[in-house]
Design a protein around this motif. Structure first.
Motif, PDB file in Angstrom:
ATOM      1  N   VAL A   1       0.829  -1.215   0.000  1.00 47.82           N
ATOM      2  CA  VAL A   1       0.000   0.000   0.000  1.00 47.82           C
ATOM      3  C   VAL A   1       0.860   1.261   0.000  1.00 47.82           C
ATOM      4  N   TRP A   2       1.829   1.338   0.914  1.00 55.05           N
ATOM      5  CA  TRP A   2       2.622   2.564   1.016  1.00 55.05           C
ATOM      6  C   TRP A   2       3.553   2.742  -0.189  1.00 55.05           C
ATOM      7  N   SER A   3       4.051   1.672  -0.758  1.00 58.78           N
ATOM      8  CA  SER A   3       4.922   1.782  -1.933  1.00 58.78           C
ATOM      9  C   SER A   3       4.153   2.252  -3.157  1.00 58.78           C
ATOM     10  N   VAL A   4       2.987   1.678  -3.382  1.00 59.71           N
ATOM     11  CA  VAL A   4       2.174   2.091  -4.537  1.00 59.71           C
ATOM     12  C   VAL A   4       1.703   3.529  -4.349  1.00 59.71           C
ATOM     13  N   CYS A   5       1.302   3.871  -3.123  1.00 60.85           N
ATOM     14  CA  CYS A   5       0.901   5.253  -2.839  1.00 60.85           C
ATOM     15  C   CYS A   5       2.038   6.224  -3.158  1.00 60.85           C
ATOM     16  N   PHE A   6       3.254   5.876  -2.765  1.00 60.52           N
ATOM     17  CA  PHE A   6       4.400   6.740  -3.035  1.00 60.52           C
ATOM     18  C   PHE A   6       4.634   6.887  -4.540  1.00 60.52           C
ATOM     19  N   GLY A   7       4.659   5.773  -5.269  1.00 62.84           N
ATOM     20  CA  GLY A   7       4.929   5.819  -6.706  1.00 62.84           C
ATOM     21  C   GLY A   7       3.886   6.608  -7.483  1.00 62.84           C
ATOM     22  N   VAL A   8       2.614   6.366  -7.189  1.00 57.16           N
ATOM     23  CA  VAL A   8       1.528   7.086  -7.876  1.00 57.16           C
ATOM     24  C   VAL A   8       1.583   8.568  -7.525  1.00 57.16           C
TER      25      VAL A   8
ATOM     26  N   TYR B   1       2.554  14.252  -8.620  1.00 59.08           N
ATOM     27  CA  TYR B   1       3.291  15.458  -8.224  1.00 59.08           C
ATOM     28  C   TYR B   1       3.992  16.059  -9.449  1.00 59.08           C
ATOM     29  N   THR B   2       4.639  15.224 -10.238  1.00 57.12           N
ATOM     30  CA  THR B   2       5.324  15.709 -11.438  1.00 57.12           C
ATOM     31  C   THR B   2       4.330  16.369 -12.387  1.00 57.12           C
ATOM     32  N   TYR B   3       3.191  15.722 -12.588  1.00 61.08           N
ATOM     33  CA  TYR B   3       2.157  16.304 -13.460  1.00 61.08           C
ATOM     34  C   TYR B   3       1.743  17.681 -12.944  1.00 61.08           C
TER      35      TYR B   3
END
Length: 194
Positions: free
Chosen positions: A144-151, A156-158
């Motif tokens: 959960v926390w890894s996918v949340c970070f990646g998404v 954020y970049t967008y």
């Protein structure tokens, strides 16, 4: 320094309190989510489970996509505005940095700032996720926390490129939340181990 009006001083004081309280609010939210969704267990060093590895793989792919987007956008900005990278390139083209328009430098700075922010946050993610993997966390915690970070990094970049400050702030918070949540989990698990 310009003298501030009482209203400006009051506004600055409120802003300072919000900035100071912001990380503590994220820590609290991360700890509550951990407690309600995953629970806490004492540290038990072991090989990571399959779900945790899947989470790290997904995050790594998302972060690589984000890095690719950042570096490609940076180079396209250089090309579009005629900006060169090194002093040697400027000399080879017989051009001066002063020849480039300020709009190009501003666009390039935006990309550099987004890239720098991503790198800074990814270092902490790698350390915290790596440690969390090793302490036998509850099922789904690392996923959960890894996918949340990646998404959140992609979003954020967008928002940074779209110059949407409000959206950027939301996704910065959603990037920091997994970091504080994993750090909080590790701290509580460590304390439970004594």
């Amino acid at each position: 320094m310009l003298k501030q009006t009482p209203e400006q001083e009051d506004s600055n004081s409120k802003a300072r309190k919000m900035v100071i309280g912001y990380p503590f609010a994220l820590i609290f939210i991360g700890m509550v989510v951990n407690w309600l969704a995953f629970g806490f267990d004492p540290i038990s060093v072991a090989m990571p489970d399959k779900l945790s590895i899947i989470g790290i793989i997904i995050a790594a792919v998302l972060l690589l996509a984000n890095h690719t987007w950042l570096m490609t956008s940076t180079e396209l900005t250089r090309i579009d505005h005629g900006l060169l990278t090194t002093p040697e390139e400027w000399a080879e083209k017989n051009r001066e940095k002063a020849d480039a328009a300020q709009a190009g430098w501003d666009a390039l700075e935006r990309r550099h700032n987004a890239h720098r922010n991503t790198t800074e946050n990814t270092v902490y993610f790698a350390i915290l996720a790596g440690l969390t993997l090793l302490v036998s966390p509850p099922a789904y915690l690392v996923l959960v926390w890894s996918v949340c970070f990646g998404v959140s990094r992609l979003a954020y970049t967008y928002s940074y490129f779209a110059a949407n400050t409000d959206l950027r702030g939301i996704f910065m918070s959603l990037t920091l939340l997994p970091l504080y949540a994993m750090a909080g989990y590790l701290f509580v698990a460590m304390m439970m181990s004594f």
